[in-house]
Design a protein around this motif. Structure first.
Motif, PDB file in Angstrom:
ATOM      1  N   TYR A  47       5.980  19.965   8.236  1.00 31.94           N
ATOM      2  CA  TYR A  47       5.710  18.559   7.933  1.00 31.94           C
ATOM      3  C   TYR A  47       5.907  17.692   9.172  1.00 31.94           C
ATOM      4  O   TYR A  47       5.054  16.877   9.519  1.00 31.94           O
ATOM      5  N   LEU A  48       7.046  17.866   9.847  1.00 31.39           N
ATOM      6  CA  LEU A  48       7.362  16.999  10.985  1.00 31.39           C
ATOM      7  C   LEU A  48       6.438  17.252  12.180  1.00 31.39           C
ATOM      8  O   LEU A  48       6.240  16.365  13.011  1.00 31.39           O
ATOM      9  N   ASP A  49       5.868  18.453  12.232  1.00 27.97           N
ATOM     10  CA  ASP A  49       4.917  18.722  13.311  1.00 27.97           C
ATOM     11  C   ASP A  49       3.506  18.260  12.965  1.00 27.97           C
ATOM     12  O   ASP A  49       2.609  18.324  13.796  1.00 27.97           O
ATOM     13  N   SER A  50       3.320  17.802  11.736  1.00 25.93           N
ATOM     14  CA  SER A  50       1.991  17.336  11.333  1.00 25.93           C
ATOM     15  C   SER A  50       1.806  15.852  11.672  1.00 25.93           C
ATOM     16  O   SER A  50       0.735  15.296  11.480  1.00 25.93           O
ATOM     17  N   ILE A  51       2.854  15.217  12.150  1.00 28.80           N
ATOM     18  CA  ILE A  51       2.794  13.779  12.446  1.00 28.80           C
ATOM     19  C   ILE A  51       3.098  13.538  13.923  1.00 28.80           C
ATOM     20  O   ILE A  51       4.094  14.044  14.443  1.00 28.80           O
ATOM     21  N   THR A  52       2.225  12.789  14.580  1.00 30.68           N
ATOM     22  CA  THR A  52       2.402  12.524  16.011  1.00 30.68           C
ATOM     23  C   THR A  52       2.861  11.089  16.232  1.00 30.68           C
ATOM     24  O   THR A  52       2.797  10.252  15.334  1.00 30.68           O
ATOM     25  N   LEU A  53       3.303  10.828  17.446  1.00 30.48           N
ATOM     26  CA  LEU A  53       3.675   9.467  17.841  1.00 30.48           C
ATOM     27  C   LEU A  53       2.503   8.521  17.624  1.00 30.48           C
ATOM     28  O   LEU A  53       2.688   7.376  17.194  1.00 30.48           O
ATOM     29  N   GLU A  54       1.310   9.013  17.934  1.00 31.61           N
ATOM     30  CA  GLU A  54       0.129   8.157  17.772  1.00 31.61           C
ATOM     31  C   GLU A  54      -0.029   7.733  16.303  1.00 31.61           C
ATOM     32  O   GLU A  54      -0.344   6.582  16.011  1.00 31.61           O
ATOM     33  N   ASP A  55       0.177   8.682  15.399  1.00 26.83           N
ATOM     34  CA  ASP A  55       0.110   8.369  13.963  1.00 26.83           C
ATOM     35  C   ASP A  55       1.048   7.222  13.613  1.00 26.83           C
ATOM     36  O   ASP A  55       0.690   6.294  12.887  1.00 26.83           O
ATOM     37  N   LEU A  56       2.273   7.296  14.110  1.00 27.59           N
ATOM     38  CA  LEU A  56       3.283   6.291  13.783  1.00 27.59           C
ATOM     39  C   LEU A  56       2.889   4.916  14.327  1.00 27.59           C
ATOM     40  O   LEU A  56       2.999   3.903  13.637  1.00 27.59           O
ATOM     41  N   VAL A  57       2.423   4.904  15.576  1.00 27.82           N
ATOM     42  CA  VAL A  57       2.017   3.638  16.193  1.00 27.82           C
ATOM     43  C   VAL A  57       0.805   3.064  15.460  1.00 27.82           C
ATOM     44  O   VAL A  57       0.761   1.871  15.145  1.00 27.82           O
ATOM     45  N   PHE A  86       7.461   5.642   6.178  1.00 28.66           N
ATOM     46  CA  PHE A  86       6.577   6.583   5.464  1.00 28.66           C
ATOM     47  C   PHE A  86       6.846   8.021   5.909  1.00 28.66           C
ATOM     48  O   PHE A  86       6.685   8.966   5.134  1.00 28.66           O
ATOM     49  N   LEU A  87       7.275   8.171   7.172  1.00 29.44           N
ATOM     50  CA  LEU A  87       7.623   9.500   7.688  1.00 29.44           C
ATOM     51  C   LEU A  87       8.775  10.095   6.894  1.00 29.44           C
ATOM     52  O   LEU A  87       8.711  11.239   6.430  1.00 29.44           O
ATOM     53  N   TRP A  88       9.839   9.306   6.722  1.00 27.89           N
ATOM     54  CA  TRP A  88      11.024   9.803   6.002  1.00 27.89           C
ATOM     55  C   TRP A  88      10.703  10.019   4.531  1.00 27.89           C
ATOM     56  O   TRP A  88      11.186  10.970   3.919  1.00 27.89           O
ATOM     57  N   GLU A  89       9.908   9.117   3.977  1.00 26.50           N
ATOM     58  CA  GLU A  89       9.509   9.299   2.565  1.00 26.50           C
ATOM     59  C   GLU A  89       8.751  10.612   2.390  1.00 26.50           C
ATOM     60  O   GLU A  89       8.969  11.348   1.422  1.00 26.50           O
ATOM     61  N   GLY A  90       7.879  10.893   3.337  1.00 25.53           N
ATOM     62  CA  GLY A  90       7.112  12.141   3.271  1.00 25.53           C
ATOM     63  C   GLY A  90       8.004  13.365   3.403  1.00 25.53           C
ATOM     64  O   GLY A  90       7.844  14.353   2.677  1.00 25.53           O
ATOM     65  N   LEU A  91       8.984  13.271   4.298  1.00 31.29           N
ATOM     66  CA  LEU A  91       9.902  14.397   4.496  1.00 31.29           C
ATOM     67  C   LEU A  91      10.733  14.630   3.239  1.00 31.29           C
ATOM     68  O   LEU A  91      10.902  15.761   2.778  1.00 31.29           O
ATOM     69  N   TYR A  92      11.238  13.521   2.700  1.00 34.23           N
ATOM     70  CA  TYR A  92      12.013  13.567   1.457  1.00 34.23           C
ATOM     71  C   TYR A  92      11.220  14.296   0.366  1.00 34.23           C
ATOM     72  O   TYR A  92      11.738  15.150  -0.344  1.00 34.23           O
ATOM     73  N   LYS A  93       9.939  13.953   0.295  1.00 34.75           N
ATOM     74  CA  LYS A  93       9.072  14.506  -0.743  1.00 34.75           C
ATOM     75  C   LYS A  93       8.873  16.018  -0.561  1.00 34.75           C
ATOM     76  O   LYS A  93       9.039  16.774  -1.522  1.00 34.75           O
ATOM     77  N   VAL A  94       8.558  16.455   0.644  1.00 37.85           N
ATOM     78  CA  VAL A  94       8.309  17.896   0.820  1.00 37.85           C
ATOM     79  C   VAL A  94       9.586  18.707   0.600  1.00 37.85           C
ATOM     80  O   VAL A  94       9.539  19.819   0.059  1.00 37.85           O
ATOM     81  N   VAL A  95      10.731  18.138   0.978  1.00 39.48           N
ATOM     82  CA  VAL A  95      12.002  18.834   0.766  1.00 39.48           C
ATOM     83  C   VAL A  95      12.274  18.992  -0.731  1.00 39.48           C
ATOM     84  O   VAL A  95      12.561  20.085  -1.219  1.00 39.48           O
ATOM     85  N   ASN A  96      12.147  17.886  -1.463  1.00 37.93           N
ATOM     86  CA  ASN A  96      12.391  17.946  -2.906  1.00 37.93           C
ATOM     87  C   ASN A  96      11.412  18.874  -3.608  1.00 37.93           C
ATOM     88  O   ASN A  96      11.795  19.665  -4.467  1.00 37.93           O
ATOM     89  N   GLU A  97      10.154  18.764  -3.236  1.00 39.04           N
ATOM     90  CA  GLU A  97       9.147  19.608  -3.901  1.00 39.04           C
ATOM     91  C   GLU A  97       9.407  21.086  -3.640  1.00 39.04           C
ATOM     92  O   GLU A  97       9.303  21.908  -4.550  1.00 39.04           O
ATOM     93  N   TYR A  98       9.745  21.396  -2.394  1.00 36.19           N
ATOM     94  CA  TYR A  98      10.011  22.809  -2.101  1.00 36.19           C
ATOM     95  C   TYR A  98      11.210  23.309  -2.891  1.00 36.19           C
ATOM     96  O   TYR A  98      11.156  24.363  -3.533  1.00 36.19           O
TER      97      TYR A  98
END
Lengths: 145, 145
Positions: free
Chosen positions: A122-132, B110-122
């Motif tokens: 999951y964390l490798d699916s998101i880049t700095l560019e995405d966040l900006v 949104f990054l942390w929300e996404g991480l939270y989600k994949v962790v819980n789902e797994y």
DNA sequence: TAAAAACCTACTAAAATTATAAGAAATATA
DNA sequence: TATATTTCTTATAATTTTAGTAGGTTTTTA
């Protein structure tokens, strides 16, 4: 199961640098002020990013930091693995191959391995560019509303 | 980004109880011995599971604990959320709706929300039964080899 | 009534987290 | 060359969290 301030602050610094990419060098003082984080603390975190060639630094007057690569070339996973040490949910995953004598009979090993995998992916699916980019879009939305 | 001993020990207790499901009550002394964990420490962890009706406990002579439901009815996520407090990767996700004044402009929310989600789902995709079954299979493999 | 079990609360040592502090080394500009 | 500015380095310290210990109370069954 928390990401520490070290990782979070590192990420915020990298976002700040990504937003100012191609503008030149930013001083740590500037970054600290904009992000409202203690400069002294950031001084301790940023060398980790620098030593691993995530940044280009120049010392002295008019010095500062900038990204070594394009924002799209950094994943959140890369940044957090570096600053958090690693993202293993249990310490027995930290060394590969696993050295735990009970690894063969451990009923939870595959569980932690699976968790480790989904977190990294999951964390490798998101880049700095995405966040900006996402923040730009969002600020734009605020205007519309 | 680690699961603490509290969560890991709770999971090991639940696995132990799942393996002995339908055999009757197990004492904490037994569980602690089999899992090689301090009984005194487990005494502190198990009430959390008990108060939330994950277990049936009887006090006094010949008392002990057993699972309140079938092993397939417990997910790892349920057990860890209870014993770890929660599985949020950052504390600002702990209260919903999010009370952070900067939530609207936060570039990482949104990054942390996404991480939270994949962790819980797994973690909710794996049950106690899965863990017990997998160990059975594995022990069987050891015999074959 | 005695043993065995869960239950409860307080305490403690060690480690990790989250910083601060003080200065050394490097460098652009006056 | 001097100076201001910046990164870089190492040490220290306060606070919080983790991981247990300790000692006793209550409940229950034989």
């Amino acid at each position: 199961m928390k990401i520490s301030t070290k990782g979070r602050y590192a990420l915020r610094m990298m976002i700040e640098l990504a937003q100012n990419h191609n503008v030149g060098f930013m001083t740590l003082k500037e970054i600290a002020q904009k992000q409202n984080i203690s400069k002294k603390y950031l001084e301790q975190i940023i060398p980790v990013l620098n030593r691993n060639n995530f940044l280009i630094a120049t010392r002295g007057f008019q010095g500062g930091y900038k990204l070594a690569k394009e924002p799209c070339e950094y994943t959140v996973g890369q940044i957090l693995r570096l600053t958090e040490g690693n993202l293993a949910p249990v310490s027995c995953l930290e060394c590969t191959p696993n050295t735990c004598p009970r690894a063969n009979e451990c009923p939870t090993l595959f569980l932690w391995e699976g968790l480790y995998k989904v977190v990294n992916e999951y964390l490798d699916s998101i880049t700095l560019e995405d966040l900006v980019q996402r923040q730009k879009d969002h600020l734009c939305n605020d205007y519309i509303i």
